[in-house]
Design an enzyme around this catalytic site. Structure first.
Site, PDB file in Angstrom:
ATOM      1  N   GLN A  28       0.816  -1.198   0.000  1.00 46.48           N
ATOM      2  CA  GLN A  28       0.000   0.000   0.000  1.00 46.48           C
ATOM      3  C   GLN A  28       0.857   1.259   0.000  1.00 46.48           C
ATOM      4  O   GLN A  28       1.739   1.410   0.840  1.00 46.48           O
ATOM      5  CB  GLN A  28      -0.890   0.021   1.240  1.00 46.48           C
ATOM      6  N   HIS A  59       0.459   4.933   0.812  1.00 47.56           N
ATOM      7  CA  HIS A  59      -0.475   5.836   1.476  1.00 47.56           C
ATOM      8  C   HIS A  59      -0.460   7.156   0.716  1.00 47.56           C
ATOM      9  O   HIS A  59       0.612   7.677   0.403  1.00 47.56           O
ATOM     10  CB  HIS A  59      -0.056   6.047   2.929  1.00 47.56           C
ATOM     11  N   LEU A 114       3.984  10.081   7.966  1.00 51.14           N
ATOM     12  CA  LEU A 114       2.565   9.885   7.671  1.00 51.14           C
ATOM     13  C   LEU A 114       1.696  11.067   8.104  1.00 51.14           C
ATOM     14  O   LEU A 114       1.854  11.620   9.182  1.00 51.14           O
ATOM     15  CB  LEU A 114       2.082   8.624   8.401  1.00 51.14           C
ATOM     16  N   THR A 142      -2.326  11.356   8.545  1.00 49.90           N
ATOM     17  CA  THR A 142      -3.468  10.439   8.560  1.00 49.90           C
ATOM     18  C   THR A 142      -4.551  10.786   7.536  1.00 49.90           C
ATOM     19  O   THR A 142      -4.822  11.959   7.256  1.00 49.90           O
ATOM     20  CB  THR A 142      -4.123  10.384   9.951  1.00 49.90           C
ATOM     21  N   GLU A 143      -5.180   9.707   7.041  1.00 47.51           N
ATOM     22  CA  GLU A 143      -6.365   9.840   6.202  1.00 47.51           C
ATOM     23  C   GLU A 143      -7.485  10.511   6.995  1.00 47.51           C
ATOM     24  O   GLU A 143      -8.435  11.050   6.421  1.00 47.51           O
ATOM     25  CB  GLU A 143      -6.789   8.416   5.805  1.00 47.51           C
ATOM     26  N   ARG A 156      -7.330   3.801  -0.673  1.00 44.72           N
ATOM     27  CA  ARG A 156      -5.995   4.393  -0.789  1.00 44.72           C
ATOM     28  C   ARG A 156      -5.331   4.129  -2.131  1.00 44.72           C
ATOM     29  O   ARG A 156      -4.626   4.995  -2.656  1.00 44.72           O
ATOM     30  CB  ARG A 156      -5.106   3.868   0.345  1.00 44.72           C
ATOM     31  N   HIS A 168       3.590   2.297   2.710  1.00 40.96           N
ATOM     32  CA  HIS A 168       2.990   2.372   4.042  1.00 40.96           C
ATOM     33  C   HIS A 168       2.689   1.018   4.667  1.00 40.96           C
ATOM     34  O   HIS A 168       2.882   0.823   5.861  1.00 40.96           O
ATOM     35  CB  HIS A 168       1.689   3.169   3.918  1.00 40.96           C
ATOM     36  N   GLU A 218       0.492  -7.337  10.759  1.00 41.00           N
ATOM     37  CA  GLU A 218       0.977  -7.002   9.413  1.00 41.00           C
ATOM     38  C   GLU A 218       1.890  -8.070   8.820  1.00 41.00           C
ATOM     39  O   GLU A 218       1.955  -8.220   7.600  1.00 41.00           O
ATOM     40  CB  GLU A 218       1.685  -5.637   9.425  1.00 41.00           C
TER      41      GLU A 218
END
Lengths: 586, 231
Positions: A240, A242, A252, A254-255, A286, A353, A386
């Site tokens: 992914q 991001h 990062l 955040t969304e 995403r 990400h 993960e």
């Protein structure tokens, strides 16, 4: 060489969210558990998760697990296994309520319930519009969760081996896993930890890319250990990107910024997501948003001196909302982009990400090796979080489903461990060569008098991944990437470190980590080169469309001979009707 | 850019020394951690802890030009040269910039850092008003980096007896949580000439906290509760 040995009912490798959730359940069941971690538990990378954890609590508007399941299946681009997805979505509320009971400081609604915000790809009524499903503690949800889980483990007297690095799995002739070989970082001492159950909870390997939101410790240690022990890695072509990593820094954003009402702009000030995802716009999943951003940049509509980034605008939310709901973002933007986001937009780019693939497991955390369409369980080995591939995320993970994944499968794997092991049963004999592989790896580093630096070879691996296996993938470039990565893997065998000390030798740790990273990188490149379709995060210029006739199947990469094998996606859920593959529109 | 870095490896060094480095930085190197990684690329024997590189994991706390901070969020442009880097003060050094944090975590654990509430949990969440939840702001964000406790003279003198600012901040985080039912036990646990009352409000902790938290204020609130309880 005789090395120390200790015995436990269960050894958990990794103390992030999934490891701590599993360890807690095992410790509360009075099993003798050891949790190994390269870092003090609250420094694990779960700490960096920001936006929230998904659960259809419906605290602010209607919601239910079946909608969540639909979104997750669709988000996965129909590569996720629907039995595991049903399992996860149905367990979500319980998992979040448990966390709240443990003391998690969630934000609150006016009536005192857990605060929920919208997130990408999470919708009401099968895609009609955004839903508030992300349970949040400001923009520090991962931090609050990790500390809460650690605190609960303190209460349960879980035994931690802090700053120990697991090096290799121990397998016997029958293929059963009997524990791990590990090294104490402070002293360099090597020990075997024999266990009736070994649970990998080592997180992702996002550090195979140059531009990554991931922490330095995310080096895929569980993946490397599994690969060296003959266990395949599943769906490694799916990484992914991001949409919103700080341009240049990778940190990062955040969304949740878009969940709270922020949106993306190109250099013309156009809210371009309206063209790519007319219904949910900036809250598409995403993979869709990252591709749209990369397209804007590629076609010359990027902002910045060289048109190299996209702008994330949130000043219209007002300083009050930003300080209450997104205080960490304000801090990060100030520190890493020199931007006061209450006034100006943040420069962002798609950034590696999350690893959707991993060690193949079923929904009870049991690791398996595919045998045709069947799954042959590896006795004694489990994986969660993960590092595992259940597969609930398929070809693309939805935001906030990762924190849910580690809670649900951390617990379910611990429950399976309890079902599987006999506490009173004697431990089987360890093979005589149990520690040989690890000792040979260490001996090579100790005795090498010349060679390439770990930093140099690592940089070459990251550049190769970034250049040949990014958001857009091209057949010739992938083939080149495979050749280059196999060459890098060869160079990894001949690295050299000057530091030969036993005491907290971080040069040696980085060399051992590179062994794990490169297994992940090779698996990724080879799996990606072979998949001739575009699905989720895997986008190929020569096969623009998803090919359900030929590719509704999971990839398995075996280190031995770089062999690939495939297994059909499980379309049949536990109790409900299947969601049949449809074109994916947001 | 010039650096002077504390070096000590018990395997080879009889005593600690300062080592000078003069390194060329790339334009993308913005933070002190970026520079330390450049140095480590040239000299792999330099040992330090680091992970998230964005100020949330708390690994890379160190003493930077005389003040405790996180290397990953300390801007190089703000640092006077040569940048003098030492391990966090007051804790035993294992090697180079890596200190033994056992005492620090022991104090954290001593305040029972977990929610205590033995009433049967409801089917859903325990309710908490937004105002009550706001009481936890400025407390729960602690990253346990130890910048505060290792800048506190009271902690230097009595690391075994004084809980220190980080532990006390967390003690108050649970006292302030309306869901926690062990306030009395928590206050009992701190009612001691050392554990709480060695804090003399010199506020070094507030000055160095990389997350902008205020342990002194939390300690003051615990002291207030002690007084209230006594009358």
């Amino acid at each position: 060489m005789a090395i120390a040995k200790r015995q436990f009912d269960a050894v958990v490798v990794g103390a992030g969210g999934s490891g701590l959730r599993a360890a807690l359940h095992l410790a509360e069941a009075n099993l003798k558990v050891a949790v190994l971690s390269k870092v003090f538990p609250t420094r694990s990378h779960t700490v960096a998760a920001q936006g929230g954890v998904a659960a259809s609590l419906g605290n602010d508007g209607d919601d239910n697990w079946h909608w969540h399941m639909f979104d997750t299946v669709k988000g996965s681009d129909y590569l996720g296994d629907q039995d595991a997805i049903e399992f996860m979505c149905r367990k979500a509320n319980e998992a979040v309520y448990e966390l709240e009971h443990f003391g998690m400081p969630f934000d609150r609604t006016p009536d005192g319930r857990i605060y929920q915000r919208p997130f990408g790809g999470q919708t009401r009524n099968y895609g009609e519009g955004p839903v508030k499903r992300s349970c949040a503690a400001a923009d520090r949800t991962g931090h609050a969760m990790l500390h809460t889980l650690y605190q609960r483990n303190v209460r349960a007297h879980t035994q931690f081996f802090v700053e120990w690095m697991a090096l290799d799995l121990i397998r016997n002739q029958a293929g059963d896993v009997l524990g791990v070989v590990a090294m104490e970082m402070e002293t360099g001492e090597v020990m075997t930890l024999q266990a009736k159950a070994t649970l990998l909870a080592t997180g992702g390997a996002g550090r195979i890319y140059s531009a990554s939101t991931n922490a330095f410790i995310n080096t895929g240690d569980g993946l490397g250990m599994a690969a060296r022990a003959g266990i395949p890695l599943e769906d490694m072509e799916f990484w992914q990107f991001h949409p919103t990593g700080v341009a240049g820094a990778g940190v990062l954003i955040t969304e949740g910024v878009r969940g709270e009402g922020g949106f993306l702009l190109n250099k013309n000030g156009e809210r371009f997501m309206e063209r790519y995802a007319p219904t949910v716009k900036d809250l598409a999943s995403r993979d869709v948003v990252s591709r749209a951003m990369a397209t804007e940049i590629k076609e010359g509509r990027g902002a910045g001196k060289d048109g190299e980034y996209i702008l994330l605008k949130l000043d219209h939310l007002g300083a009050e909302v930003i300080d209450k709901r997104l205080p960490g973002i304000r801090e990060i933007a100030m520190k890493f982009a020199n931007v006061d986001c209450t006034k100006d937009p943040i420069p962002v780019v798609p950034t590696c990400h999350y690893q959707m693939g991993g060690v193949p497991t079923n929904m009870h955390g049991q690791v398996y090796v595919p045998d045709g369409a069947n799954e042959k369980i590896v006795r004694g080995l489990y994986a969660a979080g993960e590092c595992s591939c259940v597969s609930v995320h398929g070809a693309n993970r939805l935001g906030t489903n990762s924190l849910l994944d580690l809670l649900v499968f951390g617990k379910s794997s611990a429950q399976q461990v309890i079902r599987d092991i006999e506490v009173d049963e004697a431990f089987p004999d360890l093979p005589a060569d149990a520690a040989d592989r690890s000792l040979a790896r260490l001996a090579r580093l100790d005795s090498a008098t010349s060679g390439e630096s770990v930093a140099e070879v690592g940089a070459e691996m990251r550049r190769t991944m970034q250049l040949h296996c990014g958001v857009f993938r091209f057949p010739d470039s992938l083939a080149d990437g495979v050749r280059k990565m196999l060459a890098v893997a060869e160079r990894v065998k001949h690295t050299f470190i000057k530091d030969k000390s036993k005491v907290f030798n971080t040069a040696r740790l980085e060399a051992l980590e590179l062994d794990n990273l490169v297994e992940t990188a090779v698996a990724t490149m080879i799996s990606a080169e072979a998949r001739t379709e575009s699905r989720g995060a895997h986008d190929r210029s020569d096969h623009h469309d998803r090919d359900d006739a030929n590719w509704m199947k999971h990839t398995f990469w075996f280190k031995d001979g770089n062999r690939l094998q495939y297994k059909p996606v499980k379309l049949k859920p536990l109790t409900v009707e299947s969601f049949q593959p449809k074109p994916r529109v947001y | 850019m010039k650096f002077s870095i504390y070096r000590y490896n018990p395997d080879v060094d009889a005593k600690p020394r300062m080592q000078d480095y003069d390194i060329a930085l790339e334009p993308t190197d913005r933070m002190l951690l970026d520079a330390l990684i450049r140095i480590k690329e040239q000299d792999d024997t330099l040992s330090l802890r680091r992970s998230c590189r964005e100020g949330v994991c708390g690994s890379d706390a160190m003493n930077i030009n005389g003040k405790n901070g996180l290397a990953c969020i300390s801007k190089l442009a703000d640092l006077k040269e040569p940048v003098v880097i030492r391990p966090l003060p007051g804790l035993p050094v294992i090697r180079d910039l890596i200190v033994d944090m056992s005492q620090f975590f022991k104090q954290y654990h001593s305040i029972k850092p977990y929610l205590q509430n033995d009433t049967p949990p409801p089917e859903k969440e325990r309710l908490q008003s937004p105002a009550d939840r706001d009481e936890l702001n400025g407390l729960y964000e602690c990253i346990l980096c130890a910048c505060c406790s290792t800048s506190c003279p009271s902690f230097w003198w009595n690391p075994d007896k004084f809980v220190g600012p980080a532990g006390l901040l967390q003690a108050y985080r649970f006292i302030a949580d309306t869901r926690d039912l062990a306030i009395n036990e928590r206050l009992d646990n701190l009612e001691d000439p050392y554990r709480l009352f060695r804090c003399h409000s010199i506020m070094n902790c507030v000055d160095v906290c990389p997350k902008g938290l205020n342990p002194t204020r939390a300690i003051g609130k615990i002291k207030d509760l002690m007084v209230k309880r006594a009358v």
